[in-house]
Motif scaffolding. Sequence first.
Motif, mmCIF file in Angstrom:
data_model
loop_
_atom_site.group_PDB
_atom_site.id
_atom_site.type_symbol
_atom_site.label_atom_id
_atom_site.label_comp_id
_atom_site.label_asym_id
_atom_site.label_seq_id
_atom_site.Cartn_x
_atom_site.Cartn_y
_atom_site.Cartn_z
ATOM 1 N N TYR A 292 0.830 -1.206 0.000
ATOM 2 C CA TYR A 292 0.000 0.000 0.000
ATOM 3 C C TYR A 292 0.869 1.263 0.000
ATOM 4 O O TYR A 292 0.576 2.265 -0.683
ATOM 5 C CB TYR A 292 -0.921 0.009 1.207
ATOM 6 N N GLU A 293 1.994 1.251 0.761
ATOM 7 C CA GLU A 293 2.884 2.420 0.801
ATOM 8 C C GLU A 293 3.528 2.667 -0.561
ATOM 9 O O GLU A 293 3.649 3.824 -1.010
ATOM 10 C CB GLU A 293 3.956 2.210 1.869
ATOM 11 N N LEU A 297 3.140 6.015 -2.723
ATOM 12 C CA LEU A 297 4.260 6.809 -3.229
ATOM 13 C C LEU A 297 4.175 6.977 -4.739
ATOM 14 O O LEU A 297 4.432 8.066 -5.290
ATOM 15 C CB LEU A 297 5.585 6.144 -2.844
ATOM 16 N N GLN A 298 3.821 5.889 -5.405
ATOM 17 C CA GLN A 298 3.693 5.960 -6.861
ATOM 18 C C GLN A 298 2.580 6.922 -7.259
ATOM 19 O O GLN A 298 2.720 7.716 -8.202
ATOM 20 C CB GLN A 298 3.438 4.562 -7.414
ATOM 21 N N ALA A 299 1.464 6.849 -6.504
ATOM 22 C CA ALA A 299 0.365 7.770 -6.811
ATOM 23 C C ALA A 299 0.778 9.223 -6.549
ATOM 24 O O ALA A 299 0.435 10.148 -7.317
ATOM 25 C CB ALA A 299 -0.853 7.405 -5.966
ATOM 26 N N LYS A 300 1.551 9.451 -5.454
ATOM 27 C CA LYS A 300 2.014 10.807 -5.159
ATOM 28 C C LYS A 300 2.952 11.301 -6.241
ATOM 29 O O LYS A 300 2.894 12.475 -6.663
ATOM 30 C CB LYS A 300 2.711 10.799 -3.804
ATOM 31 N N GLU A 305 3.935 14.728 -10.914
ATOM 32 C CA GLU A 305 4.227 14.873 -12.341
ATOM 33 C C GLU A 305 3.079 15.568 -13.049
ATOM 34 O O GLU A 305 3.288 16.443 -13.909
ATOM 35 C CB GLU A 305 4.471 13.496 -12.958
ATOM 36 N N LEU A 306 1.844 15.175 -12.692
ATOM 37 C CA LEU A 306 0.691 15.834 -13.308
ATOM 38 C C LEU A 306 0.644 17.315 -12.927
ATOM 39 O O LEU A 306 0.288 18.184 -13.748
ATOM 40 C CB LEU A 306 -0.602 15.133 -12.878
ATOM 41 N N ALA A 307 1.007 17.619 -11.684
ATOM 42 C CA ALA A 307 1.009 19.029 -11.253
ATOM 43 C C ALA A 307 2.057 19.819 -12.021
ATOM 44 O O ALA A 307 1.806 20.961 -12.466
ATOM 45 C CB ALA A 307 1.269 19.101 -9.748
#
Length: 330
Positions: A292-293, A297-300, A305-307
Motif C-alpha cells: 500500500y505504501e 508513493l507511486q500515486a504521489k 508529475e501531473l502538477a
Amino acid sequence: MAYQIFEMSDGQRVALYAQGNSVLYCLLPFARGMLPIEVKRDYLAHFEARVFRDTVCYVYENLEHTIILDTLGNGPARIILTDGPLGYGFCNLHLVVRDGDLYLFYQAFSGREKGYGLYVCMPYQENCRGVVFEKESPVGDGARKSAGQDENQEQKGRRNDLAGKNDLVGKNALGFHVTATDAGTVITCVDKISGEVRVFEWKSGLIFEERRQVGEEEHGRRLNSLQAAWQEEKEGWELQKEEIQAVALAKMGELQQEREERLIQCRKEYEGKVNRLRGEYEEKLAKCREGYEKQLLQAKRQYDELAQTAIRLQQIGRKWRDKYFEKDDE
C-alpha cells in the motif's frame, strides 16, 4: 355336554357331542331349521373323538360298560374293551394319532383286585396292546376285600362291583396327559392319592420308557451341593470384584494422568499453532502495508508529475497568449 369341533381336509367343519344317552353331530355353520343327527343311543360316559385319516373317530362307554369305537361314516363299530367277569372299570379314554396310526390310552382297574394302571391299544390292529405302567394301590372300597371272605361273599362283592362300576370310575386315582415336544412325545402321569409324578417317553409303537426321577434325598444332596458350589463361586466373585475394583481404580488414575498430559500437549500445540498463525498474519499484514505504501508513493509521484505538467501547460498557455494577443492589440 361339550362340543368337539373338527375341520376336515375339504374345509367342512363337524361338531360332535354327547347328550344324555345319545351321541350327535352336525355340520357347521349350523343353519336355521337344521337338526343334529343322532348316531348312537347307548352312550354312558367317557366320550372322546379325533380325526384319523380324514374321518372322525370317536370312542365311548356304552350302557353295557363296553368301550366302543366308531366313525362318522359307514364303517362298523368296534368293541375295544369289555369289563369281563372281574368287573374291570375303564376311564380317562384318550385317542392319539401318531405316525399314521390311532392309539387309545385308558386307565383300567378292578373292583376285586388291588391296583390300577395306564394302558394303550391300537384299535385298528389285532392284538396290539401295551402297558405304560401298572401300580399296586387301592382305588376304591371295592378293592378292600379281606382274604377271609368265602366264595358267596366274593360273588356278592363281584356283583356289587359290576353294579357300582360308575362309582369306581369316578374314583380313579390317575391323571395323565400326552404331550408332543420337539424332542419327542412324553406322557405325564400324576397319582391323585399320593401326588407322585411319573414321566414316560413314548419311543415308538407300544414302547414306553420311564424317565428316572430324582429322589427326595438325592434332590436334597444335589441342592446342598449346588448351594455350596454357588456360595464358593459367590465368594470367588467377591474376591474378583475387589481385585477388579483395585485394577479399575489404578487404570482410572493412569487414564486421568494420561488425560492431563494430553491436555497439556494439546494446549501447547494450540498455542504454537496460534503463534504460527499470528506470525503468518503479521507477515502478510506487513507485506500488504508495504504494498500500500509503494502504491501511495507511486500515486504521489504521478500526482506531482501531473502538477508539474499542469504548471508547464499554464506557462506555455500564458506565453502563447502574451505572444499572439499582444500583436493583435498593436
